[in-house]
Design a protein around this motif. Structure first.
Motif, PDB file in Angstrom:
ATOM      1  N   VAL A  94       0.839  -1.203   0.000  1.00 41.73           N
ATOM      2  CA  VAL A  94       0.000   0.000   0.000  1.00 41.73           C
ATOM      3  C   VAL A  94       0.873   1.251   0.000  1.00 41.73           C
ATOM      4  O   VAL A  94       0.645   2.194  -0.772  1.00 41.73           O
ATOM      5  N   ALA A  95       1.888   1.276   0.862  1.00 39.88           N
ATOM      6  CA  ALA A  95       2.750   2.461   0.951  1.00 39.88           C
ATOM      7  C   ALA A  95       3.502   2.707  -0.355  1.00 39.88           C
ATOM      8  O   ALA A  95       3.602   3.858  -0.821  1.00 39.88           O
ATOM      9  N   VAL A  96       4.034   1.649  -0.964  1.00 34.95           N
ATOM     10  CA  VAL A  96       4.756   1.797  -2.239  1.00 34.95           C
ATOM     11  C   VAL A  96       3.818   2.306  -3.324  1.00 34.95           C
ATOM     12  O   VAL A  96       4.168   3.196  -4.111  1.00 34.95           O
ATOM     13  N   GLY A  97       2.595   1.738  -3.388  1.00 40.01           N
ATOM     14  CA  GLY A  97       1.645   2.173  -4.404  1.00 40.01           C
ATOM     15  C   GLY A  97       1.265   3.636  -4.249  1.00 40.01           C
ATOM     16  O   GLY A  97       1.195   4.376  -5.235  1.00 40.01           O
ATOM     17  N   VAL A  98       1.016   4.073  -3.016  1.00 42.12           N
ATOM     18  CA  VAL A  98       0.648   5.474  -2.777  1.00 42.12           C
ATOM     19  C   VAL A  98       1.801   6.399  -3.155  1.00 42.12           C
ATOM     20  O   VAL A  98       1.610   7.420  -3.838  1.00 42.12           O
ATOM     21  N   LEU A  99       3.016   6.053  -2.745  1.00 43.68           N
ATOM     22  CA  LEU A  99       4.168   6.909  -3.043  1.00 43.68           C
ATOM     23  C   LEU A  99       4.418   7.025  -4.537  1.00 43.68           C
ATOM     24  O   LEU A  99       4.558   8.125  -5.090  1.00 43.68           O
ATOM     25  N   LEU A 100       4.465   5.883  -5.243  1.00 35.95           N
ATOM     26  CA  LEU A 100       4.731   5.913  -6.686  1.00 35.95           C
ATOM     27  C   LEU A 100       3.591   6.576  -7.444  1.00 35.95           C
ATOM     28  O   LEU A 100       3.826   7.311  -8.422  1.00 35.95           O
ATOM     29  N   GLY A 101       2.342   6.298  -7.026  1.00 38.47           N
ATOM     30  CA  GLY A 101       1.221   6.939  -7.691  1.00 38.47           C
ATOM     31  C   GLY A 101       1.294   8.448  -7.591  1.00 38.47           C
ATOM     32  O   GLY A 101       1.099   9.168  -8.573  1.00 38.47           O
ATOM     33  N   ASP A 102       1.602   8.957  -6.403  1.00 37.45           N
ATOM     34  CA  ASP A 102       1.717  10.409  -6.223  1.00 37.45           C
ATOM     35  C   ASP A 102       2.841  10.994  -7.067  1.00 37.45           C
ATOM     36  O   ASP A 102       2.686  12.037  -7.713  1.00 37.45           O
ATOM     37  N   LEU A 103       4.004  10.340  -7.056  1.00 37.86           N
ATOM     38  CA  LEU A 103       5.148  10.871  -7.805  1.00 37.86           C
ATOM     39  C   LEU A 103       4.872  10.916  -9.301  1.00 37.86           C
ATOM     40  O   LEU A 103       5.149  11.916  -9.976  1.00 37.86           O
ATOM     41  N   LEU A 104       4.303   9.827  -9.830  1.00 38.14           N
ATOM     42  CA  LEU A 104       4.087   9.774 -11.278  1.00 38.14           C
ATOM     43  C   LEU A 104       2.951  10.692 -11.712  1.00 38.14           C
ATOM     44  O   LEU A 104       3.006  11.287 -12.798  1.00 38.14           O
ATOM     45  N   VAL A 105       1.893  10.826 -10.896  1.00 37.00           N
ATOM     46  CA  VAL A 105       0.826  11.768 -11.240  1.00 37.00           C
ATOM     47  C   VAL A 105       1.374  13.193 -11.270  1.00 37.00           C
ATOM     48  O   VAL A 105       1.008  13.997 -12.127  1.00 37.00           O
ATOM     49  N   ARG A 127       8.139  -5.795  -7.137  1.00 34.27           N
ATOM     50  CA  ARG A 127       8.858  -7.056  -7.337  1.00 34.27           C
ATOM     51  C   ARG A 127      10.329  -6.916  -6.992  1.00 34.27           C
ATOM     52  O   ARG A 127      10.978  -7.859  -6.538  1.00 34.27           O
ATOM     53  N   VAL A 128      10.879  -5.705  -7.211  1.00 36.66           N
ATOM     54  CA  VAL A 128      12.271  -5.466  -6.828  1.00 36.66           C
ATOM     55  C   VAL A 128      12.408  -5.446  -5.307  1.00 36.66           C
ATOM     56  O   VAL A 128      13.355  -6.006  -4.733  1.00 36.66           O
ATOM     57  N   VAL A 129      11.415  -4.842  -4.628  1.00 37.97           N
ATOM     58  CA  VAL A 129      11.480  -4.714  -3.178  1.00 37.97           C
ATOM     59  C   VAL A 129      11.342  -6.067  -2.505  1.00 37.97           C
ATOM     60  O   VAL A 129      12.062  -6.386  -1.544  1.00 37.97           O
ATOM     61  N   ASP A 130      10.413  -6.911  -2.997  1.00 36.79           N
ATOM     62  CA  ASP A 130      10.146  -8.191  -2.329  1.00 36.79           C
ATOM     63  C   ASP A 130       9.560  -9.146  -3.347  1.00 36.79           C
ATOM     64  O   ASP A 130       8.911  -8.725  -4.325  1.00 36.79           O
ATOM     65  N   ARG A 131       9.747 -10.455  -3.126  1.00 39.63           N
ATOM     66  CA  ARG A 131       9.231 -11.460  -4.056  1.00 39.63           C
ATOM     67  C   ARG A 131       7.770 -11.803  -3.814  1.00 39.63           C
ATOM     68  O   ARG A 131       7.173 -12.551  -4.586  1.00 39.63           O
ATOM     69  N   GLY A 132       7.162 -11.295  -2.748  1.00 40.56           N
ATOM     70  CA  GLY A 132       5.785 -11.655  -2.432  1.00 40.56           C
ATOM     71  C   GLY A 132       4.801 -11.084  -3.443  1.00 40.56           C
ATOM     72  O   GLY A 132       4.886  -9.920  -3.842  1.00 40.56           O
ATOM     73  N   ASP A 133       3.843 -11.915  -3.873  1.00 36.69           N
ATOM     74  CA  ASP A 133       2.823 -11.467  -4.822  1.00 36.69           C
ATOM     75  C   ASP A 133       1.884 -10.444  -4.192  1.00 36.69           C
ATOM     76  O   ASP A 133       1.368  -9.553  -4.875  1.00 36.69           O
ATOM     77  N   LEU A 134       1.632 -10.573  -2.881  1.00 32.85           N
ATOM     78  CA  LEU A 134       0.709  -9.654  -2.228  1.00 32.85           C
ATOM     79  C   LEU A 134       1.209  -8.221  -2.304  1.00 32.85           C
ATOM     80  O   LEU A 134       0.430  -7.283  -2.518  1.00 32.85           O
ATOM     81  N   LEU A 135       2.507  -8.036  -2.118  1.00 31.40           N
ATOM     82  CA  LEU A 135       3.068  -6.687  -2.150  1.00 31.40           C
ATOM     83  C   LEU A 135       2.847  -6.055  -3.522  1.00 31.40           C
ATOM     84  O   LEU A 135       2.406  -4.908  -3.644  1.00 31.40           O
ATOM     85  N   ALA A 136       3.150  -6.794  -4.591  1.00 29.86           N
ATOM     86  CA  ALA A 136       2.993  -6.255  -5.940  1.00 29.86           C
ATOM     87  C   ALA A 136       1.527  -5.955  -6.244  1.00 29.86           C
ATOM     88  O   ALA A 136       1.209  -4.924  -6.864  1.00 29.86           O
ATOM     89  N   THR A 137       0.636  -6.821  -5.822  1.00 30.08           N
ATOM     90  CA  THR A 137      -0.788  -6.605  -6.083  1.00 30.08           C
ATOM     91  C   THR A 137      -1.285  -5.332  -5.410  1.00 30.08           C
ATOM     92  O   THR A 137      -1.959  -4.493  -6.037  1.00 30.08           O
ATOM     93  N   GLN A 138      -0.969  -5.162  -4.136  1.00 28.86           N
ATOM     94  CA  GLN A 138      -1.446  -3.985  -3.421  1.00 28.86           C
ATOM     95  C   GLN A 138      -0.776  -2.709  -3.910  1.00 28.86           C
ATOM     96  O   GLN A 138      -1.414  -1.649  -3.935  1.00 28.86           O
ATOM     97  N   ALA A 139       0.484  -2.793  -4.285  1.00 31.58           N
ATOM     98  CA  ALA A 139       1.149  -1.606  -4.826  1.00 31.58           C
ATOM     99  C   ALA A 139       0.428  -1.123  -6.081  1.00 31.58           C
ATOM    100  O   ALA A 139       0.177   0.080  -6.261  1.00 31.58           O
ATOM    101  N   GLY A 140       0.083  -2.064  -6.957  1.00 29.93           N
ATOM    102  CA  GLY A 140      -0.634  -1.686  -8.175  1.00 29.93           C
ATOM    103  C   GLY A 140      -2.002  -1.115  -7.889  1.00 29.93           C
ATOM    104  O   GLY A 140      -2.412  -0.096  -8.471  1.00 29.93           O
ATOM    105  N   VAL A 141      -2.744  -1.740  -6.983  1.00 26.55           N
ATOM    106  CA  VAL A 141      -4.099  -1.269  -6.663  1.00 26.55           C
ATOM    107  C   VAL A 141      -4.065   0.143  -6.097  1.00 26.55           C
ATOM    108  O   VAL A 141      -4.839   1.018  -6.514  1.00 26.55           O
TER     109      VAL A 141
END
Length: 375
Positions: A94-105, A127-141
């Motif tokens: 969640v934190a990665v998704g919010v940060l990247l979303g804000d920066l790119l917008v 995926r670079v930060v961690d191999r877990g699928d949950l992290l990537a899914t929530q970052a994207g959402v």
């Protein structure tokens, strides 16, 4: 040439309403059972979301800290699977998704192309930060939320990111303070699944004994709605084994968790066959001289109940095993009084069910099959 369909007969309409009522009743019972299991996890996650909002709004002074409760709720979810690694993956996602979303917008604005680009970047960074699928899914959402819902963007980018971190931190605290015995949810699901199988067998047996086609149909409906609980039993047992492998305090639970996983697979096989039994039993309802088929079904249901009590409490399955061996000894299709091959075929199917249940009760496959009479 037009062919007009004849209206349903007077006897068909009440039967349709009866079937519908039975389906609604089965769905309601299953839904209430799921709600009881999820009650405590849901309450904890809800309290965590409220605490995250309070910390972000009243302690840090952030206006409308939308992402604080979102992060806490997403990270905890509503299941009892509160392993710190899983909660941490979701919170960081969640934190990665919010940060990247804000920066790119801020750099490229919002739009259809931007949504695709932000999603791809967020998922790849995760995926670079961690191999877990949950992290990537929530970052994207969460990145999509930032780009697609600008109305939710209250405050600065740093504020929104801080809110997400606050929510994740609250979720981790709740996960750390919650009981983490990996067997707890597995035991609960084992009892729920065995109870469902026992109901299918008992309703089928009683329906044959009383020549009640409705009961046999209800048994089939219950069997068809049991799939999610059995799937969840296997899934949670696998997750619990993974968690125990990396926990020094729970590593000694690995043999028990392995047995629970094997039992889940065996009970799932038994349920699949029990559904076939219920479906084929509809063909022999009302047939005279079915004994001892109803008695075999009801005795087998009693054995499943004993197995469920043992698995749900972590007790020894020896009592259930002995009961199931006794039932297996009566599984001779030639004992059925009726010469109907359908009835004898049901006993042959039940032989497979009792072998699977013996294996679920820690019996080896060879001795389990040897408990059946030779035919």
């Amino acid at each position: 040439m037009r062919v007009s369909s004849s209206p349903p007969s007077a006897s068909t309409v009440p039967r349709r309403w009866t079937v519908m009522r039975r389906r609604v009743a089965v769905a309601a019972r299953d839904g209430l059972a799921r709600a009881r299991v999820a009650l405590v996890p849901v309450l904890l996650a809800s309290l965590a979301a409220g605490a995250a909002w309070f910390l972000a709004a009243d302690v840090l002074g952030h206006p409308s800290p939308f992402f604080a409760p979102v992060s806490a709720w997403v990270a905890l979810g509503f299941s009892a699977n509160r392993r710190p690694r899983r909660v941490g993956e979701l919170a960081v996602g969640v934190a990665v998704g919010v940060l990247l979303g804000d920066l790119l917008v801020h750099l490229i604005g919002a739009g259809a192309l931007q949504v695709g680009l932000v999603l791809a970047v967020a998922a790849l960074v995760a995926r670079v930060v961690d191999r877990g699928d949950l992290l990537a899914t929530q970052a994207g959402v969460q990145a999509i939320v930032i780009v697609g819902l600008p109305a939710a963007q209250v405050g600065s980018a740093v504020t929104r990111w801080t809110d997400a971190l606050v929510g994740g931190a609250v979720a981790l605290v709740v996960a750390a303070l919650s009981p983490q015995d990996p067997r707890r949810e597995v035991h609960a699901l084992a009892g729920e699944s065995c109870s469902a199988l026992a109901q299918v067998l008992r309703l089928t047996g009683h329906g044959l004994r009383e020549a009640d086609a409705g009961e046999v149909e209800e048994a089939l409906l219950r069997g068809r709605t049991s799939g999610p609980a059995l799937d969840r039993w296997r899934s949670v047992a696998q997750d619990a084994r993974h968690a125990a492998r990396v926990s020094a305090s729970h590593r000694r639970r690995l043999p028990e968790l392995a047995r629970l996983l094997a039992s889940a697979v065996a009970v799932d096989r038994a349920m699949r066959t029990a559904r076939v039994v219920a479906r084929r039993a509809q063909l022999v309802v009302g047939t005279p001289a079915l004994d001892p088929l109803p008695e075999l079904l009801e005795d087998l249901a009693d054995g499943v109940d004993r197995l469920g009590r043992a698995l749900s409490s972590g007790a020894d399955t020896a009592v259930a095993r002995e009961h199931l061996r006794s039932v297996a000894g009566g599984m001779d299709p030639y004992r059925v009084d009726s010469a109907d091959l359908q009835a004898q075929g049901l006993v042959l199917l039940l032989r497979s069910v009792v072998v699977d249940l013996l294996e679920a009760a820690d019996e080896e496959p060879g001795p389990a099959r040897a408990a059946l009479p030779t035919i």
